[in-house]
Design a protein around this motif. Sequence first.
Motif, PDB file in Angstrom:
ATOM      1  N   ASN A  12       0.826  -1.268   0.041  1.00 55.04           N
ATOM      2  CA  ASN A  12       0.037   0.034   0.020  1.00 55.04           C
ATOM      3  C   ASN A  12       0.933   1.389  -0.087  1.00 55.04           C
ATOM      4  OD1 ASN A  12      -2.331  -1.516   0.176  1.00 55.04           O
ATOM      5  ND2 ASN A  12      -2.560  -1.322   2.226  1.00 55.04           N
ATOM      6  N   ASN A  13       1.844   1.027   0.612  1.00 53.90           N
ATOM      7  CA  ASN A  13       2.715   2.250   0.716  1.00 53.90           C
ATOM      8  C   ASN A  13       3.387   2.717  -0.642  1.00 53.90           C
ATOM      9  OD1 ASN A  13       6.104   3.192   1.348  1.00 53.90           O
ATOM     10  ND2 ASN A  13       4.809   4.284   2.425  1.00 53.90           N
ATOM     11  N   ALA A  14       3.961   1.533  -1.310  1.00 50.41           N
ATOM     12  CA  ALA A  14       4.451   1.909  -2.674  1.00 50.41           C
ATOM     13  C   ALA A  14       3.349   2.595  -3.665  1.00 50.41           C
ATOM     14  CB  ALA A  14       4.683   0.582  -3.363  1.00 50.41           C
ATOM     15  N   LYS A  15       2.261   2.284  -3.256  1.00 50.34           N
ATOM     16  CA  LYS A  15       0.989   3.103  -4.096  1.00 50.34           C
ATOM     17  C   LYS A  15       1.006   4.471  -3.812  1.00 50.34           C
ATOM     18  CE  LYS A  15      -1.744  -1.170  -4.952  1.00 50.34           C
ATOM     19  NZ  LYS A  15      -3.106  -1.788  -4.535  1.00 50.34           N
ATOM     20  N   TYR A  16       1.001   4.669  -2.181  1.00 53.98           N
ATOM     21  CA  TYR A  16       0.855   5.865  -1.707  1.00 53.98           C
ATOM     22  C   TYR A  16       1.806   6.990  -2.121  1.00 53.98           C
ATOM     23  CZ  TYR A  16       1.349   9.637   2.063  1.00 53.98           C
ATOM     24  OH  TYR A  16       1.170  10.744   2.671  1.00 53.98           O
ATOM     25  N   ALA A  17       3.119   6.385  -2.112  1.00 52.25           N
ATOM     26  CA  ALA A  17       4.219   7.004  -2.381  1.00 52.25           C
ATOM     27  C   ALA A  17       4.317   7.441  -3.990  1.00 52.25           C
ATOM     28  CB  ALA A  17       5.733   6.450  -2.137  1.00 52.25           C
ATOM     29  N   GLY A  18       3.466   6.849  -4.910  1.00 49.15           N
ATOM     30  CA  GLY A  18       3.182   6.880  -6.061  1.00 49.15           C
ATOM     31  C   GLY A  18       2.143   7.952  -6.513  1.00 49.15           C
ATOM     32  N   GLY A  19       1.544   8.231  -5.620  1.00 50.67           N
ATOM     33  CA  GLY A  19       0.364   9.339  -5.635  1.00 50.67           C
ATOM     34  C   GLY A  19      -1.059   8.566  -5.659  1.00 50.67           C
ATOM     35  N   GLU A  20      -1.079   7.376  -5.496  1.00 48.39           N
ATOM     36  CA  GLU A  20      -2.155   6.827  -5.335  1.00 48.39           C
ATOM     37  C   GLU A  20      -2.928   6.626  -3.830  1.00 48.39           C
ATOM     38  OE1 GLU A  20      -4.489   2.304  -6.364  1.00 48.39           O
ATOM     39  OE2 GLU A  20      -2.440   2.948  -7.110  1.00 48.39           O
ATOM     40  N   ALA A  21      -4.233   7.273  -3.646  1.00 43.44           N
ATOM     41  CA  ALA A  21      -4.773   7.093  -2.415  1.00 43.44           C
ATOM     42  C   ALA A  21      -5.248   5.684  -2.066  1.00 43.44           C
ATOM     43  CB  ALA A  21      -6.105   8.280  -2.437  1.00 43.44           C
ATOM     44  N   VAL A  22      -4.942   5.103  -1.157  1.00 41.97           N
ATOM     45  CA  VAL A  22      -5.458   3.993  -0.489  1.00 41.97           C
ATOM     46  C   VAL A  22      -6.510   4.017   0.462  1.00 41.97           C
ATOM     47  CG1 VAL A  22      -4.836   1.693   0.060  1.00 41.97           C
ATOM     48  CG2 VAL A  22      -3.306   2.727  -1.379  1.00 41.97           C
ATOM     49  N   HIS A  23      -6.080   4.750   1.483  1.00 49.61           N
ATOM     50  CA  HIS A  23      -7.121   5.116   2.733  1.00 49.61           C
ATOM     51  C   HIS A  23      -8.323   5.759   2.182  1.00 49.61           C
ATOM     52  CE1 HIS A  23      -8.736   6.151   6.529  1.00 49.61           C
ATOM     53  NE2 HIS A  23      -8.517   7.465   6.316  1.00 49.61           N
ATOM     54  N   ASP A  24      -9.504   5.128   2.494  1.00 43.29           N
ATOM     55  CA  ASP A  24     -10.834   5.972   2.275  1.00 43.29           C
ATOM     56  C   ASP A  24     -11.137   7.026   3.506  1.00 43.29           C
ATOM     57  OD1 ASP A  24     -13.199   6.819   1.942  1.00 43.29           O
ATOM     58  OD2 ASP A  24     -14.059   4.819   1.456  1.00 43.29           O
ATOM     59  N   LEU A  49       3.426  12.774   9.184  1.00 39.84           N
ATOM     60  CA  LEU A  49       3.018  11.321   8.939  1.00 39.84           C
ATOM     61  C   LEU A  49       1.494  11.046   9.088  1.00 39.84           C
ATOM     62  CD1 LEU A  49       6.185  11.038   9.842  1.00 39.84           C
ATOM     63  CD2 LEU A  49       5.386   8.866  10.939  1.00 39.84           C
ATOM     64  N   ASP A  50       0.840  10.674   8.354  1.00 38.64           N
ATOM     65  CA  ASP A  50      -0.595  10.186   8.204  1.00 38.64           C
ATOM     66  C   ASP A  50      -0.624   8.760   8.101  1.00 38.64           C
ATOM     67  OD1 ASP A  50      -3.160   9.601   7.891  1.00 38.64           O
ATOM     68  OD2 ASP A  50      -3.598  11.722   7.336  1.00 38.64           O
ATOM     69  N   VAL A  51      -0.473   8.170   9.413  1.00 40.57           N
ATOM     70  CA  VAL A  51      -0.295   6.732   9.436  1.00 40.57           C
ATOM     71  C   VAL A  51      -1.237   5.958   8.372  1.00 40.57           C
ATOM     72  CG1 VAL A  51      -0.180   4.629  11.001  1.00 40.57           C
ATOM     73  CG2 VAL A  51       0.874   6.697  11.615  1.00 40.57           C
ATOM     74  N   GLU A  52      -2.554   6.206   8.515  1.00 38.71           N
ATOM     75  CA  GLU A  52      -3.793   5.480   7.730  1.00 38.71           C
ATOM     76  C   GLU A  52      -3.128   5.621   6.342  1.00 38.71           C
ATOM     77  OE1 GLU A  52      -4.217   7.323  10.349  1.00 38.71           O
ATOM     78  OE2 GLU A  52      -5.640   6.358  11.689  1.00 38.71           O
ATOM     79  N   ASP A  53      -2.901   6.802   5.929  1.00 39.07           N
ATOM     80  CA  ASP A  53      -2.621   6.987   4.529  1.00 39.07           C
ATOM     81  C   ASP A  53      -1.383   6.415   3.923  1.00 39.07           C
ATOM     82  OD1 ASP A  53      -4.835   8.588   4.030  1.00 39.07           O
ATOM     83  OD2 ASP A  53      -3.653  10.720   4.189  1.00 39.07           O
ATOM     84  N   LEU A  54      -0.271   6.493   4.635  1.00 36.00           N
ATOM     85  CA  LEU A  54       0.836   6.099   4.375  1.00 36.00           C
ATOM     86  C   LEU A  54       1.044   4.524   4.136  1.00 36.00           C
ATOM     87  CD1 LEU A  54       3.322   5.063   6.571  1.00 36.00           C
ATOM     88  CD2 LEU A  54       3.027   7.410   7.026  1.00 36.00           C
ATOM     89  N   LEU A  55       0.100   3.867   5.103  1.00 35.45           N
ATOM     90  CA  LEU A  55       0.132   2.443   5.149  1.00 35.45           C
ATOM     91  C   LEU A  55      -1.263   1.837   4.658  1.00 35.45           C
ATOM     92  CD1 LEU A  55       1.517   1.809   8.887  1.00 35.45           C
ATOM     93  CD2 LEU A  55       2.733   1.651   6.667  1.00 35.45           C
ATOM     94  N   GLY A  56      -1.866   2.574   4.121  1.00 33.68           N
ATOM     95  CA  GLY A  56      -3.289   2.230   3.445  1.00 33.68           C
ATOM     96  C   GLY A  56      -4.158   1.412   4.196  1.00 33.68           C
ATOM     97  N   LEU A  57      -4.342   1.889   5.396  1.00 31.70           N
ATOM     98  CA  LEU A  57      -5.113   1.580   6.664  1.00 31.70           C
ATOM     99  C   LEU A  57      -6.406   2.029   6.581  1.00 31.70           C
ATOM    100  CD1 LEU A  57      -2.642   0.569   9.416  1.00 31.70           C
ATOM    101  CD2 LEU A  57      -3.821  -1.158   8.109  1.00 31.70           C
ATOM    102  N   GLN A  58      -7.624   1.346   6.608  1.00 32.00           N
ATOM    103  CA  GLN A  58      -9.028   2.066   6.836  1.00 32.00           C
ATOM    104  C   GLN A  58      -9.250   2.124   8.236  1.00 32.00           C
ATOM    105  OE1 GLN A  58      -9.909   3.011   4.015  1.00 32.00           O
ATOM    106  NE2 GLN A  58      -8.167   1.904   2.841  1.00 32.00           N
TER     107      GLN A  58
END
Length: 219
Positions: A12-24, A49-58
């Motif tokens: 999920n972090n790889a997606k986040y670092a690439g500009g993709e939002a995973v956390h809703d 650090l927005d932990v939910e965003d950078l790890l893609g946690l809901q």
Amino acid sequence: MSKSVTDQCVDNNAKYAGGEAVHDPKYPGGQPIRPAKHVAVVACMDARLDVEDLLGLQTGEAHIIRNAGGVVNEDVIRSLIISHHLLDTNEVILVHHTRCGMLAFTDDLLKAGLEGDPAAEKLLGQATGRAFTSCKTSSTEPAAFHAFRGPLSALDAPHDEKSNERLEWDVRRGMAAILSHPWLPSEGPDKMTVRGFIYDVDTGKIGEVSYPGPMGSIG
């Protein structure tokens, strides 16, 4: 073999670092009390650090435990024991980050500055780029600030090899504190897994810290 939750968070972090939002961010409605992903995250309180965003946690998937530095201190251990034994978490993710303020002082320096030592006040002011205002009194609490080991760097200094080493030292110390605690099992049917990472505030990427390894020098 299915991926661990920690591995999923790395993806999920790889997606986040690439500009993709995973956390809703939307309110998800009613949630059970136990974290759905059975994971606890210990991270720094840093505003970047927005932990939910950078790890893609809901919402509802993880316990998020934060303090200055993401330090595994007594209160974090207390929270992890409750998280594991009462609320069924079995994976722990530690997250430190680059440009951390915990690299810019020592416990003794900050205590001396708060107590009114002029030399400490001057050094803290130079490190932070702002006037340090002393309280000019002593206190027994907190017993420790848990500043990171090693030679000091300026507050928010550019990330380099030496500061990365200091961050790795503290991540490993945190992992060791969890893995060695008698009430946080690291083997057997009720075991917890622990993995540590450093988040780069300039790229959005996390990098895993190897364990075991060096835990630091005071020099």
